[in-house]
Enzyme design. Structure first.
Site, PDB file in Angstrom:
ATOM      1  N   ASP A  71      31.124  -0.233  15.439  1.00 42.55           N
ATOM      2  CA  ASP A  71      31.348   1.305  15.186  1.00 42.55           C
ATOM      3  C   ASP A  71      31.499   1.917  16.454  1.00 42.55           C
ATOM      4  O   ASP A  71      32.075   2.968  16.682  1.00 42.55           O
ATOM      5  CB  ASP A  71      30.311   1.861  14.233  1.00 42.55           C
ATOM      6  CG  ASP A  71      30.159   1.644  12.844  1.00 42.55           C
ATOM      7  OD1 ASP A  71      31.059   0.852  12.441  1.00 42.55           O
ATOM      8  OD2 ASP A  71      29.434   1.991  12.197  1.00 42.55           O
ATOM      9  N   ASP A 112      22.092  -3.979  25.178  1.00 45.34           N
ATOM     10  CA  ASP A 112      21.823  -2.591  25.585  1.00 45.34           C
ATOM     11  C   ASP A 112      22.870  -2.506  26.660  1.00 45.34           C
ATOM     12  O   ASP A 112      23.575  -1.417  26.906  1.00 45.34           O
ATOM     13  CB  ASP A 112      20.466  -2.430  25.972  1.00 45.34           C
ATOM     14  CG  ASP A 112      19.649  -3.383  26.844  1.00 45.34           C
ATOM     15  OD1 ASP A 112      20.064  -4.403  26.756  1.00 45.34           O
ATOM     16  OD2 ASP A 112      18.426  -3.018  27.252  1.00 45.34           O
ATOM     17  N   LYS A 130      19.607 -10.262  22.846  1.00 47.71           N
ATOM     18  CA  LYS A 130      18.417  -9.555  23.427  1.00 47.71           C
ATOM     19  C   LYS A 130      17.281 -10.516  23.771  1.00 47.71           C
ATOM     20  O   LYS A 130      16.269  -9.961  23.235  1.00 47.71           O
ATOM     21  CB  LYS A 130      18.113  -8.326  22.330  1.00 47.71           C
ATOM     22  CG  LYS A 130      17.038  -7.264  22.978  1.00 47.71           C
ATOM     23  CD  LYS A 130      17.255  -6.644  24.194  1.00 47.71           C
ATOM     24  CE  LYS A 130      16.426  -5.679  24.811  1.00 47.71           C
ATOM     25  NZ  LYS A 130      16.646  -5.085  25.970  1.00 47.71           N
ATOM     26  N   ASP A 149      27.097  -4.981  13.882  1.00 45.21           N
ATOM     27  CA  ASP A 149      27.495  -3.811  12.969  1.00 45.21           C
ATOM     28  C   ASP A 149      27.585  -2.516  13.910  1.00 45.21           C
ATOM     29  O   ASP A 149      28.289  -1.804  13.852  1.00 45.21           O
ATOM     30  CB  ASP A 149      26.242  -3.359  12.064  1.00 45.21           C
ATOM     31  CG  ASP A 149      26.748  -2.474  10.807  1.00 45.21           C
ATOM     32  OD1 ASP A 149      27.681  -2.208  10.755  1.00 45.21           O
ATOM     33  OD2 ASP A 149      25.800  -2.485  10.012  1.00 45.21           O
ATOM     34  N   TYR A 153       0.823  -1.217   0.040  1.00 43.08           N
ATOM     35  CA  TYR A 153      -0.039  -0.020   0.013  1.00 43.08           C
ATOM     36  C   TYR A 153       0.836   1.288  -0.095  1.00 43.08           C
ATOM     37  O   TYR A 153       0.625   2.339   0.775  1.00 43.08           O
ATOM     38  CB  TYR A 153      -0.847  -0.089   1.205  1.00 43.08           C
ATOM     39  CG  TYR A 153      -1.762  -1.300   1.596  1.00 43.08           C
ATOM     40  CD1 TYR A 153      -2.525  -1.885   0.586  1.00 43.08           C
ATOM     41  CD2 TYR A 153      -1.617  -2.121   2.728  1.00 43.08           C
ATOM     42  CE1 TYR A 153      -3.168  -3.106   0.621  1.00 43.08           C
ATOM     43  CE2 TYR A 153      -2.037  -3.236   2.922  1.00 43.08           C
ATOM     44  CZ  TYR A 153      -2.974  -3.883   1.824  1.00 43.08           C
ATOM     45  OH  TYR A 153      -3.699  -4.860   2.042  1.00 43.08           O
TER      46      TYR A 153
END
Length: 353
Positions: free
Chosen positions: A249, A221, A188, A245, A146
């Site tokens: 960084d 986290d 997680k 990833d 849509y």
């Protein structure tokens, strides 16, 4: 006498500063190759955004077939402001990773001479991120419905296979075994109810076969915070595609500069060529000015030499750029005044010393 050890390496300098830092790294690789008795046959490919503008493709239709005949791939940088990232990445980098089963993305992080961590009291750092590189959250399964309507929706499916998780966990465990036996698995599983518990189970099963390795399961986290607050408490991290990833960084930033970070896209069994690249992007804002820092590409090239079976040459190249940096020869991004060419000449002088 001509060396009997020869390697064929495909070079994709790509976009922006990739056109400047890649030739610099190639010159240094040739220097250490000559000093250590082997030769690199470079096959330069003019693939990237310029080719896309001219032909509508980032690489030729038979690009993967031609790469398959080489021993390794050296990639400079991919990306241009006028072309969407999903075009540049999915048109070149990601198909190479997946076609050649480069299922390990290896990112070593160290604080190099003259680089200052933004964290108080962090003067030394040496850890490795082992990222799953061909499945996980970066799957092609999904779609959009849509388009342009109020009920528009997007679905993106994560794909975790037992084979995929087990092989990257096995690589990470082998690496941890050689570095002191500490492995952290990013997860997680308290919030992602299916894929992450599966990840945890498979990692635990694999590492159980390595009695010298202790694995610690840490929520992503909490791990992100820990890598900032207590980076020395972590040595080797194994993580899914997305988590790895982001973490790599993050830790490169902790080490003072993402601009000098390297990465290797590995097919550990060497059934297919592996690909080596700096973590930095194409940096169009400084492209063509001769000021780009080639360290990330040089370090990635050293990783390539090690993978090809030339560890002494790899260490020599790493020592050469580290010695140049320690001598105060650095590019502007690290507070120095050297341009790309000046820094490269300093490294070359140490490669041949």
């Amino acid at each position: 006498m001509e060396s009997t050890r020869r390697y064929t390496v495909d070079v994709i300098a790509g976009d922006g500063i990739g056109q400047e830092v890649t030739p610099a790294a190639m010159r240094c690789a040739d220097a250490v190759a000559q000093a250590h008795g082997f030769r690199i046959d470079w096959r330069e490919r003019d693939w990237g955004s310029d080719r896309y503008r001219a032909h509508g493709r980032m690489m030729p239709v038979d690009g993967l077939e031609t790469l398959a005949t080489g021993d390794a791939i050296l990639l400079g940088a991919v990306g241009a402001p006028d072309i969407a990232d999903e075009v540049t990445l999915w048109g070149l980098l990601i198909p190479i990773r997946r076609e050649f089963l480069q299922y390990v993305n290896l990112r070593p992080i160290r604080i190099l001479p003259g680089v200052v961590s933004p964290l108080r009291g962090v003067d030394e750092l040496d850890l490795v991120i082992v990222r799953e590189n061909v499945e996980g959250e970066y799957s092609e399964v999904g779609g959009r419905l849509y388009r342009g309507r109020p009920e528009e929706m997007a679905v993106q499916e994560s794909v975790f296979t037992r084979t995929g998780v087990a092989r990257v966990a096995r690589y990470a465990a082998e690496l941890a075994r050689t570095r002191g036996g500490r492995l952290v698995s990013a997860t997680k599983s308290n919030g992602i109810i299916h894929t992450m518990p599966f990840w945890d189970e498979v990692v635990a099963e694999v590492v159980a076969g390595y009695p010298q390795v202790q694995v610690e399961k840490v929520l992503i986290d909490a791990l992100a915070a820990r890598l900032v607050l207590k980076p020395h408490s972590v040595d080797v991290v194994v993580a899914s595609n997305l988590f790895g990833d982001i973490l790599s960084d993050l830790v490169a930033g902790v080490a003072g500069s993402i601009g000098v970070a390297p990465s290797a896209n590995l097919n550990p069994e060497k059934a297919h060529p592996s690909m080596f690249e700096p973590v930095h992007g194409s940096a169009p804002d400084i492209a063509g000015r001769g000021v780009a820092n080639p360290v990330g590409t040089m370090w990635a090239t050293a990783m390539m030499l090690d993978h090809l079976g030339e560890p002494d040459a790899a260490r020599a190249l790493e020592a050469a750029f580290e010695q140049a940096m320690a001598a105060g020869v650095r590019t502007a991004d690290l507070g120095g005044s050297a341009g790309t060419e000046e820094f490269t000449r300093e490294v070359l002088a140490r490669c041949t010393a």
